[in-house]
Design a protein around this motif. Structure first.
Motif: not given
Length: 432
Positions: A163-177, A194-195
């Motif tokens: 399980n991975l909980n990514i804190v953030g809403s920008g490019v880095i968050a989207a790419e690692f998700a 907002q995402f």
């Protein structure tokens, strides 16, 4: 002219090569790795991981179609080791290129002292100094934040988190998700607001529904505490590893008492990359302009030219940008306010290299262009396709040079291609 450059990432290395070729005596100082964050922890790591992800997702699709009988198993530790070997090899190439240009490379921690830079007990005097020390992950003031991961930890993981909980809403968050969800993690993105707020809503919806399918994206969520087993949020408790994708902090401390800093800690520069100190320039993430490797390179070149008394200015207009997901998401915005004459056209992605086997499930991408019908100006472009990252920069150059939609009436594309931009421009050239 003696020029000392602190930081061997894209900005510093580009500046070193440019200045050396302009006959400056150049010393490039790097504390750890030539290539910087982009090569060793950022862009190239994401590219390496995403190549494996694409192979995994393609294999899954081929299995569903009956083309192959078994989906390959991914060994994450081997992937991480392989990426380190490859980036190490690339670093050696970069070192060779830099030295071939005439610049000297010095490895060690730099300290600025009275017109000199000291490294490993040795002084390097300078006439001009360039600070290109990059940035680091911003660590928010959350209790227990020391229990969280950042992009710096990705290649040291032994296995993919359950399980991975990514804190953030920008490019880095989207790419690692996109990466970890495709490798088997149950991923949540916890957005304080907002995402992907700066991306066209239609493009963002496609990303959520197609490229990040299965990722739980929660908006307007506050993270109250992080523990080794998870986090407490305003939506309740979440289990699993916590990954911070909360932005970047400029590494400006080395010169904080010598130059003016902005409100977010970036070194203040003008369009010639000059700081408030007449002998000091700055470039790259440390100035906090656009966090983008090609921009950092160009800032480094501009700084080097001006340091060598060749007038040059930095242009931030029409910078192409992208997100690395299964398909690259690329976009271009003129910054011109939308007018009543602006017209949007959109099209589903084309079948071709990289998308052919997704025609049956409709996962071929999406492209949208906005144009002013009166002037023929191309104002906004967003494209999701295997070809978008290559196409958008050339289009940006053409728009900068004054091309209108009517100039694409006789445009002939290469074939086969997954670029849908030319189709829309061809349509606009006739419609306008």
């Amino acid at each position: 002219m003696k020029m000392v450059i602190i930081g061997g990432g894209p900005a510093g290395r580009s500046a070193a090569m440019e200045a050396a070729q302009l006959d400056a005596e150049v010393t490039l100082i790097e504390k750890e790795h030539i290539g910087g964050t982009c090569l060793h922890e950022g862009c190239m790591v994401i590219c390496g991981l995403n190549d494996v992800v694409r192979f995994s997702k393609d294999s899954n699709n081929y299995q569903k179609l009956g083309i192959i009988s078994k989906k390959p198993q991914i060994d994450y530790s081997q992937v991480a080791d392989g990426i380190k070997k490859i980036t190490g090899k690339i670093e050696n190439v970069l070192k060779h290129e830099t030295r071939q240009s005439g610049a000297e490379i010095v490895l060690g921690v730099a300290e600025i002292k009275d017109g000199n830079v000291e490294v490993n007990g040795k002084n390097y005097p300078y006439d001009k100094l360039l600070i290109a020390t990059g940035s680091r992950p911003f660590i928010p003031p959350i209790p227990g934040v020391e229990n969280a991961l950042t992009y710096k930890d990705v290649l040291d993981l032994k296995e993919v988190p359950e399980n991975l909980n990514i804190v953030g809403s920008g490019v880095i968050a989207a790419e690692f998700a996109g990466i970890f969800s495709s490798l088997g993690s149950q991923v949540k993105i916890l957005c304080r607001k907002q995402f992907l707020s700066s991306i066209d809503p239609e493009i963002k919806n496609y990303i959520r529904e197609h490229l990040l399918k299965g990722v739980d994206i929660q908006e307007n969520v506050d993270v109250n505490e992080i523990i080794p087993e998870g986090a407490s949020t305003s939506n309740g408790h979440v289990d699993g590893s916590v990954f911070l994708a909360t932005g970047m902090t400029p590494n400006s401390e080395i010169a904080s008492d010598m130059v003016e800093l902005g409100s977010k800690g970036g070194i203040m520069v003008n369009e010639q990359m000059k700081t408030s100190n007449p002998s000091i320039y700055a470039a790259g993430d440390v100035v906090g302009t656009v966090s983008n490797t090609p921009v950092a390179r160009m800032e480094g070149v501009v700084a080097a030219r001006n340091a060598c008394n060749i007038s040059s200015t930095m242009d931030y207009h029409l910078i192409p940008q992208s997100l690395t997901l299964y398909y690259p998401v690329s976009f271009l915005d003129s910054g011109i306010e939308k007018s009543e004459d602006e017209f949007d056209v959109r099209i589903r992605g084309s079948a071709g290299p990289g998308s052919f086997w997704h025609v049956l499930d409709g996962e071929t991408g999406f492209t949208k262009i906005s144009s002013d019908l009166k002037t023929g100006d191309i104002t906004r472009v967003s494209s999701i396709s295997p070809a978008s990252r290559t196409t958008i920069p050339y289009l940006a150059k053409m728009v900068k040079d004054g091309y209108k939609t009517t100039d694409f009436d006789d445009f002939i594309e290469t074939h086969p291609s997954t670029d849908a931009i030319y189709k829309l421009l061809h349509f606009l050239s006739k419609y306008g």
